[in-house]
Each structure stands twice: as structure tokens, then as C-alpha cells.
Design a protein around this motif. Structure first.
Motif, PDB file in Angstrom:
ATOM      1  N   GLU A  24       8.874  -9.174  15.167  1.00 34.29           N
ATOM      2  CA  GLU A  24       7.757  -9.133  14.237  1.00 34.29           C
ATOM      3  C   GLU A  24       6.948  -7.893  14.542  1.00 34.29           C
ATOM      4  O   GLU A  24       6.939  -7.395  15.673  1.00 34.29           O
ATOM      5  CB  GLU A  24       6.880 -10.381  14.371  1.00 34.29           C
ATOM      6  N   MET A  25       6.244  -7.422  13.530  1.00 37.67           N
ATOM      7  CA  MET A  25       5.451  -6.216  13.718  1.00 37.67           C
ATOM      8  C   MET A  25       4.331  -6.180  12.691  1.00 37.67           C
ATOM      9  O   MET A  25       4.268  -7.002  11.781  1.00 37.67           O
ATOM     10  CB  MET A  25       6.327  -4.962  13.598  1.00 37.67           C
ATOM     11  N   GLY A  26       3.450  -5.194  12.835  1.00 36.33           N
ATOM     12  CA  GLY A  26       2.344  -5.040  11.901  1.00 36.33           C
ATOM     13  C   GLY A  26       2.767  -4.350  10.615  1.00 36.33           C
ATOM     14  O   GLY A  26       3.960  -4.179  10.325  1.00 36.33           O
ATOM     15  N   TRP A  27       1.770  -3.921   9.839  1.00 40.86           N
ATOM     16  CA  TRP A  27       1.967  -3.398   8.497  1.00 40.86           C
ATOM     17  C   TRP A  27       1.626  -1.913   8.467  1.00 40.86           C
ATOM     18  O   TRP A  27       0.845  -1.418   9.278  1.00 40.86           O
ATOM     19  CB  TRP A  27       1.071  -4.177   7.533  1.00 40.86           C
ATOM     20  N   ARG A  28       2.189  -1.224   7.487  1.00 35.64           N
ATOM     21  CA  ARG A  28       2.042   0.232   7.397  1.00 35.64           C
ATOM     22  C   ARG A  28       0.606   0.671   7.118  1.00 35.64           C
ATOM     23  O   ARG A  28       0.119   1.645   7.704  1.00 35.64           O
ATOM     24  CB  ARG A  28       2.957   0.751   6.286  1.00 35.64           C
ATOM     25  N   THR A  29      -0.097  -0.039   6.231  1.00 34.42           N
ATOM     26  CA  THR A  29      -1.404   0.426   5.771  1.00 34.42           C
ATOM     27  C   THR A  29      -2.531  -0.422   6.343  1.00 34.42           C
ATOM     28  O   THR A  29      -2.307  -1.453   6.976  1.00 34.42           O
ATOM     29  CB  THR A  29      -1.462   0.413   4.233  1.00 34.42           C
ATOM     30  N   THR A  30      -3.750   0.014   6.084  1.00 31.38           N
ATOM     31  CA  THR A  30      -4.930  -0.648   6.628  1.00 31.38           C
ATOM     32  C   THR A  30      -5.307  -1.875   5.805  1.00 31.38           C
ATOM     33  O   THR A  30      -4.710  -2.163   4.762  1.00 31.38           O
ATOM     34  CB  THR A  30      -6.128   0.315   6.641  1.00 31.38           C
ATOM     35  N   ALA A  31      -6.346  -2.570   6.238  1.00 31.89           N
ATOM     36  CA  ALA A  31      -6.837  -3.726   5.474  1.00 31.89           C
ATOM     37  C   ALA A  31      -7.300  -3.309   4.082  1.00 31.89           C
ATOM     38  O   ALA A  31      -7.267  -4.113   3.143  1.00 31.89           O
ATOM     39  CB  ALA A  31      -7.980  -4.399   6.235  1.00 31.89           C
ATOM     40  N   GLN A  32      -7.713  -2.071   3.920  1.00 33.18           N
ATOM     41  CA  GLN A  32      -8.122  -1.546   2.610  1.00 33.18           C
ATOM     42  C   GLN A  32      -6.962  -0.889   1.883  1.00 33.18           C
ATOM     43  O   GLN A  32      -7.150  -0.263   0.841  1.00 33.18           O
ATOM     44  CB  GLN A  32      -9.266  -0.545   2.797  1.00 33.18           C
ATOM     45  N   ASN A  33      -5.761  -1.028   2.440  1.00 34.12           N
ATOM     46  CA  ASN A  33      -4.508  -0.532   1.858  1.00 34.12           C
ATOM     47  C   ASN A  33      -4.429   0.993   1.821  1.00 34.12           C
ATOM     48  O   ASN A  33      -3.778   1.578   0.960  1.00 34.12           O
ATOM     49  CB  ASN A  33      -4.246  -1.096   0.460  1.00 34.12           C
ATOM     50  N   TYR A  34      -5.069   1.649   2.773  1.00 38.56           N
ATOM     51  CA  TYR A  34      -4.926   3.089   2.939  1.00 38.56           C
ATOM     52  C   TYR A  34      -3.810   3.397   3.930  1.00 38.56           C
ATOM     53  O   TYR A  34      -3.644   2.686   4.928  1.00 38.56           O
ATOM     54  CB  TYR A  34      -6.216   3.720   3.471  1.00 38.56           C
ATOM     55  N   ASN A  35      -3.102   4.461   3.667  1.00 39.97           N
ATOM     56  CA  ASN A  35      -2.136   5.007   4.618  1.00 39.97           C
ATOM     57  C   ASN A  35      -2.877   6.062   5.448  1.00 39.97           C
ATOM     58  O   ASN A  35      -3.198   7.139   4.940  1.00 39.97           O
ATOM     59  CB  ASN A  35      -0.967   5.638   3.861  1.00 39.97           C
ATOM     60  N   ASP A  44     -11.111   9.333   3.913  1.00 42.21           N
ATOM     61  CA  ASP A  44     -11.725   8.244   3.152  1.00 42.21           C
ATOM     62  C   ASP A  44     -12.103   7.049   4.023  1.00 42.21           C
ATOM     63  O   ASP A  44     -13.053   6.328   3.716  1.00 42.21           O
ATOM     64  CB  ASP A  44     -10.742   7.734   2.082  1.00 42.21           C
ATOM     65  N   THR A  45     -11.338   6.792   5.074  1.00 46.11           N
ATOM     66  CA  THR A  45     -11.411   5.512   5.761  1.00 46.11           C
ATOM     67  C   THR A  45     -12.352   5.535   6.965  1.00 46.11           C
ATOM     68  O   THR A  45     -12.505   6.572   7.622  1.00 46.11           O
ATOM     69  CB  THR A  45     -10.013   5.097   6.253  1.00 46.11           C
ATOM     70  N   PRO A  46     -12.947   4.398   7.299  1.00 46.58           N
ATOM     71  CA  PRO A  46     -13.750   4.350   8.524  1.00 46.58           C
ATOM     72  C   PRO A  46     -12.913   4.603   9.775  1.00 46.58           C
ATOM     73  O   PRO A  46     -13.401   5.183  10.744  1.00 46.58           O
ATOM     74  CB  PRO A  46     -14.350   2.941   8.509  1.00 46.58           C
ATOM     75  N   GLU A  47     -11.653   4.175   9.745  1.00 45.43           N
ATOM     76  CA  GLU A  47     -10.789   4.432  10.900  1.00 45.43           C
ATOM     77  C   GLU A  47     -10.607   5.935  11.114  1.00 45.43           C
ATOM     78  O   GLU A  47     -10.708   6.435  12.242  1.00 45.43           O
ATOM     79  CB  GLU A  47      -9.407   3.787  10.713  1.00 45.43           C
ATOM     80  N   MET A  48     -10.338   6.676  10.018  1.00 44.43           N
ATOM     81  CA  MET A  48     -10.122   8.111  10.171  1.00 44.43           C
ATOM     82  C   MET A  48     -11.402   8.830  10.567  1.00 44.43           C
ATOM     83  O   MET A  48     -11.373   9.751  11.393  1.00 44.43           O
ATOM     84  CB  MET A  48      -9.548   8.702   8.880  1.00 44.43           C
ATOM     85  N   ARG A  49     -12.518   8.411  10.010  1.00 40.35           N
ATOM     86  CA  ARG A  49     -13.770   9.062  10.387  1.00 40.35           C
ATOM     87  C   ARG A  49     -14.071   8.829  11.873  1.00 40.35           C
ATOM     88  O   ARG A  49     -14.590   9.720  12.555  1.00 40.35           O
ATOM     89  CB  ARG A  49     -14.903   8.583   9.493  1.00 40.35           C
ATOM     90  N   ALA A  50     -13.713   7.657  12.376  1.00 36.92           N
ATOM     91  CA  ALA A  50     -13.888   7.396  13.807  1.00 36.92           C
ATOM     92  C   ALA A  50     -12.950   8.277  14.632  1.00 36.92           C
ATOM     93  O   ALA A  50     -13.347   8.829  15.665  1.00 36.92           O
ATOM     94  CB  ALA A  50     -13.633   5.922  14.112  1.00 36.92           C
ATOM     95  N   TRP A 103      -7.549  16.209  -4.734  1.00 35.10           N
ATOM     96  CA  TRP A 103      -7.689  14.767  -4.583  1.00 35.10           C
ATOM     97  C   TRP A 103      -8.608  14.150  -5.637  1.00 35.10           C
ATOM     98  O   TRP A 103      -8.948  12.977  -5.577  1.00 35.10           O
ATOM     99  CB  TRP A 103      -8.193  14.410  -3.186  1.00 35.10           C
ATOM    100  N   GLY A 104      -9.039  14.958  -6.623  1.00 32.90           N
ATOM    101  CA  GLY A 104      -9.768  14.408  -7.757  1.00 32.90           C
ATOM    102  C   GLY A 104     -11.267  14.332  -7.589  1.00 32.90           C
ATOM    103  O   GLY A 104     -11.950  13.719  -8.422  1.00 32.90           O
TER     104      GLY A 104
END
Length: 594
Positions: A164-175, A184-190, A510-511
Motif C-alpha cells: 500500500e502507498m500514498g497518493w500522487r497529489t495533495t488533499a487539494q489535488n495539486y501536483n 499555489d500550495t501551502p506545502e510549496m510555499r513552506a 499560467w493564466g
């Protein structure tokens, strides 16, 4: 225990097998204790982080550097045997910093288990016992912590193990490995805050690749090698080739490129190398004049084999950085100074592989390509019992594609967009200042799109747009509160990657400025018909051009909307800001902006 698991465990270290003994589990992982069949949950990471700090109080600090959207702590182990546990202490001792990251894609979790194992072995003096005296190691076992806890079998259907393993994207479905530039993400800003605080010489990002079935077990890709500062490319090449040589000595079959076929599912099409844009980790670090390594073990190797190869990569990288890190760090800092003097020079915005190819010998398996009875498509079927050397093309001559000239002064962001842009520049550690006073009739360059094509499907929550056009001289009144981004700074390549509208990961791409490329006003057809008749009667040049278009352009002649639009675009009512990118370039440093 299956033979392949036993072999992989013995290859890792003598301590790995011994670590499974009853009662000796304080610093071992679920992976080790299961014979590398399973991997643990995120609570194991939290517990191990604290346990390492307790076991090795003189060498390890356990810290949190952020919080995920679901509220989980993002854990970091700071490891040093020289007493340097802060960025200031590392700089005072002249120590290079190495950041090793696992689980940016949390189904690809080899780096977490390999990293904890390698770290324990080094701290216990079993292997590479001196490397942590010559550098500071930042180990992030899992970057995408929420994705790690979306945990079940078959989250990686193309991958052999763990169970078993985790998932590719975050809880907000960002890669997250598409988020370095746009952040965009709080994880990346951290993560970028951590990166800016510590300024690591090397950033090592541990992955597992999908793809075809073949014998090669790992790919090591480093930048700068094909791109970026020239002297730093030599360092990147030495780093990459040094790790590859050590892996080969230990029985791996490493590759220096990403093994994805030019033509999907067709081995005969071969491979094309390239340079990643800064949405990816190793495409990002080169723009900051630092080393980025992308490690991709091969998904069709078993989990024990992949953990072994990742473990060996960690050790080899740390050994090379211990031996050469101070020298390489000096080259990187000199690259900062060189980048600050790039004004007026052309800088690539992206790269491409030429059509020039060389034939390589590649360790694959016998295969057939026949129509599928299920899908009807032509499918490749591999026979893993029959190794085979493929002679296939590799396109690895990399050249710049789009280029832009570094403005002599820098970029000006008008006040209405300053807050959004300033926030992102702050995340990336790029220097910028607010203009306290307005500028009257300032000489600038402006960019007007000659074409702008919006993507049909969203990507990472954005509607991307492909823009082409040119910079041209103009004069503009610029209001107080506008933003000036100077060219004279070490991160100018990154600033250009964000602010040059034709760059693949620019804010515009990125729009973020899509409104500039949308038509907001229109002319009714009955009004356009009257305007057209007046212009045809009063302007011979317009009449001649219209008649030429009718003769030479069949699509134009057959399109009533295009014919009326021809006149609307030449009328005083046309929006003169349509297609005008709001960011400007300047050859001058505004007063007070030094």
C-alpha cells in the motif's frame, strides 16, 4: 523470505537485516521490519523524527517547517556532526547544505524508507561516517504529507510495491512537482521558505518513474548541465556523473536521462533528453544557480530493489558533496555574481532537443508489438525472461528554444497588479521595491500579443494560455505603488521565467493575466457594417488591404465575423489595451529604487 527480498536487504547493509530483530525497532521502519514489502503511515515519520533527535542529540534536530491543508505537521530532520543546526551556523562554518526530499508524489515513497535507513547507518558509523561533518543535511521524509495518508493498494498501478502507498497529489489535488514556479500550495510555499532560509547547494528530489519494462533501475538527472550558468554546468556534470559511476560500481544500471519514449509505447522511437521548466524541482533550482537532482527509480523494479538504489544514491550524493561541496559552493556563489551582471544579454526561456540523434545500447527485454484484443490499439508486450540489448536513438543535443534579452534596468509591474506579483516574488526570494513616486512619460518596453491561445482543458486549476508577440519601445505614465524588479540580482533568470510572457511557466502562461487577452467590448454587426462602408469610402489604403485579403485569404473571405472585425480593429473604438501584457521592461533604474 523471497530470494529477491533477501538479496536486496543484504545489498542495503548488514545492519538492515539485523534491524528486524525483536526489540530493536526504535529507529527501524515498517519497511525494514517487513522485508521491504510494506511502508509505514505518516505517524511513523513523526515518531522517527523525534526518535532520531533523542538517539543522536549531538547530530539531529527534529523540526516542523509547515502545516498541510489537512493540519499535519511537515517534518524536517536537520542533521550535522559539526554543530551547525541553523542557517547562520552553517554559513559561519562555510558548510554546504544538502536538502533531500522524499514523497513529493507520495505513492513514490522509496525516498522516505531509504533516507531513514541511510541516515541511521551514517550516524551509527556503519557507512559514510564522515560525510555529515562536511555539510548540513536537511531530510524531508515526506513532502506531500496529506497525499501520503490517502493510503491504499493500487494507488500506483504501474508500480511493483509496496503493498500500500500514498497518493500522487495533495488533499487539494495539486501536483506539487508542477508547483515550484507558481507556488499555489501551502506545502510549496513552506518548502520555498525553507529553501530560501537555508539556501541549499544541492536539492535532491526522490521519485519513481512509470514507463516501459526494461533492466535499467534508476535515472539520475541534474541541472545545471544542459542549461544555466556555464561554470556551474561543469559542477552539475561532475555531480551527476560521479553519482552514476558509484551506482554502477554497486550493481545498478543508471541512466543520465528520463527514460520516456519519444513515441508512446514504442521502444524503437528511442528517447529525447531535455531541460525541465521551473514548475519541476530540478528545473527550478538551476534558475537559482544551485544544483538540482531528480532521482527516478524504475517502477517495474521491486520495492526492495528500488529502496536499495535510492539508498545508494543518497550515500553517493552525500559523499561527493562532502568531498567537493565547499569548492562547488564557491562556484555557485560566483554564479550568483555572474547572474547579477546579465543585463543586456540573451537568456534562454526554454530548451529543446534537436533532431540530431546518436544510437545507444539500452538494456531492455524482448518484445512484440501487436494489436490488442481488448482495446484494438497496437500494444507492446515485454518478455522479462529474455533480456535484450536495444540499439535505439537518443536525441541529447539540447539547444535554447525561446530566448529573451535581460532588460538593462528591470521590470515594472503596474500598481493594479503589484500586490499579486509581489507576493510571489517574496516567496521566491526575488528582490523588488515599490515606487513611492509616479513616473511621467517613462521610456519603457511593452509587449503586445500577436497571438494568444487559451488551453481547452485546465491544468492544476489554471487555464493556461500560449502567448506570442514582441517587446516594442513606448512611453508610459506609471502610478506610485508600482513594482520595480531589478535585473541586477542573482535570481534574474527566475524573475524572467516568471515575468517574460513567452516563458513556459510565466505568470502569464499560467493564466494570471488572462483578462489582458480577452475582448471585453464589441461592436454590433449593424454598426460594424456602417463603419466598414465609411472606411472603404474614405480610406483608400484600408480599401486596398481589404480587397487584397478577399483575393488571397479564402478563410477570411468566407468568414463574415472576420471581415467585420477587420474594420473594427482599425476603428477608434477598438480597445487599445487588448492583448497588451501589463508588465513592462525598462532600461533605467527608477529614482529611489536602488
Amino acid at each position: 523470505m523471497p530470494a529477491v527480498l533477501a538479496l536486496a536487504l543484504s545489498a542495503l547493509s548488514p545492519a538492515a537485516a539485523a534491524a528486524t530483530a525483536p526489540g530493536d525497532t526504535a529507529l527501524t521502519t515498517v519497511a525494514e521490519r517487513s522485508g521491504f514489502v510494506r511502508t509505514g503511515r505518516y505517524d511513523e515519520v513523526i515518531a522517527l523524527c523525534e526518535a532520531f533527535a533523542v538517539r543522536y542529540p549531538d547530530a539531529v534536530r527534529c523540526q516542523s517547517f509547515g502545516t498541510s491543508p489537512e493540519g499535519r505537521p511537515m517534518k524536517l530532520l536537520v542533521v550535522s556532526q559539526s554543530g551547525a543546526f541553523t542557517p547562520e551556523q552553517a554559513r559561519a562554518q562555510g558548510l554546504p547544505v544538502t536538502l533531500i526530499q522524499g514523497g513529493i508524489h507520495s505513492g513514490e515513497i522509496d525516498g522516505k524508507d531509504a533516507g531513514f535507513l541511510a541516515l541511521r547507518e551514517m550516524l551509527d558509523g556503519e557507512i559514510a561516517s564522515d560525510v555529515l561533518r562536511e555539510q548540513v543535511l536537511l531530510f524531508v521524509p515526506v513532502f506531500n504529507v496529506d497525499g501520503h495518508e490517502r493510503f491504499k493498494a493500487w494507488n500506483r498501478p504501474n508500480q511493483r510495491g509496496p503493498e500500500e502507498m500514498g497518493w500522487r497529489t495533495t488533499a487539494q489535488n495539486y501536483n506539487l512537482n508542477r508547483d515550484y514556479a507558481k507556488a499555489d500550495t501551502p506545502e510549496m510555499r513552506a518548502m520555498l521558505a525553507l529553501y530560501g532560509k537555508w539556501d541549499p547547494l544541492a536539492y535532491i528530489d526522490l521519485h519513481v518513474t512509470d514507463g516501459a519494462q526494461f533492466e535499467h533501475d534508476i535515472s539520475i538527472m541534474v541541472e545545471p548541465v544542459h542549461a544555466g550558468d556555464e561554470p556551474l554546468r561543469e559542477v552539475g556534470l561532475a555531480f551527476r556523473d560521479g553519482v552514476i559511476a558509484r551506482l554502477a560500481e554497486q550493481g545498478s544500471l543508471p541512466l543520465p536521462f528520463y527514460p520516456s519514449f519519444v513515441e508512446y509505447d514504442n521502444p524503437a522511437s528511442g528517447f529525447a533528453d531535455g531541460v525541465a521548466p521551473p514548475r519541476f524541482s530540478h528545473g527550478y533550482t538551476l534558475l537559482r544557480n544551485r544544483l538540482g537532482m531528480l532521482v527516478e527509480t524504475h517502477s517495474w523494479r521491486t520495492y526492495p530493489e528500488r529502496v536499495r538504489a535510492t539508498h545508494d544514491t543518497i550515500i553517493a550524493s552525500l559523499q561527493l558533496l562532502a568531498a567537493h561541496g565547499r569548492q562547488w559552493q564557491a562556484v555557485a556563489r560566483a554564479a550568483d555574481a555572474r547572474a547579477s551582471r546579465l543585463a543586456g544579454r540573451e537568456v534562454p526561456l526554454d530548451y529543446k532537443a534537436t533532431e540530431q540523434a546518436r544510437t545507444i545500447e539500452f538494456r531492455g527485454y524482448a518484445y512484440t508489438r501487436t494489436p490488442s484484443e481488448v482495446s484494438g490499439a497496437l500494444m507492446t508486450r515485454y518478455d522479462e525472461t529474455t533480456p535484450q540489448v536495444w540499439k535505439i536513438p537518443l536525441r541529447d543535443r539540447i539547444v535554447p528554444d525561446k530566448v529573451a534579452t535581460v532588460p538593462a534596468g528591470g521590470y515594472i509591474v503596474p500598481v493594479e497588479h503589484a500586490a499579486m506579483v509581489a507576493a510571489l516574488l517574496e516567496v521566491h526570494g526575488l528582490r523588488h521595491v515599490r515606487l513611492d513616486a509616479p513616473l511621467s512619460r517613462a521610456p519603457v518596453e511593452v509587449f503586445r500579443a500577436t497571438s494568444s491561445e487559451f488551453a481547452a482543458q485546465p491544468l492544476e486549476g489554471h487555464q493556461r494560455v500560449s502567448i506570442d508577440g514582441d517587446w516594442t519601445p513606448a512611453t508610459r505614465d506609471i502610478r506610485a505603488g508600482a513594482l520595480f524588479v531589478p535585473s541586477a540580482q542573482p535570481g534574474i533568470r527566475l524573475a524572467m521565467a516568471l515575468l517574460e510572457p513567452r516563458a513556459p511557466d510565466a505568470l502569464a502562461a499560467w493564466g494570471e493575466f488572462n483578462n489582458a487577452f480577452e475582448r471585453k467590448e464589441y461592436m454590433e454587426d449593424y454598426v460594424a457594417e456602417e463603419v466598414a462602408r465609411q472606411m472603404l469610402a474614405s480610406d483608400p489604403a484600408v480599401k486596398a488591404e481589404f480587397e487584397r485579403r478577399l483575393r488571397e485569404d479564402e478563410a477570411f473571405a468566407a468568414d463574415p465575423r472576420a471581415r467585420l472585425d477587420f474594420f473594427y480593429r482599425r476603428h477608434a473604438s477598438w480597445d487599445d489595451r487588448h492583448g497588451l501584457y501589463p508588465v513592462m521592461r525598462t532600461a533605467r533604474v527608477p529614482a529611489g529604487a536602488h
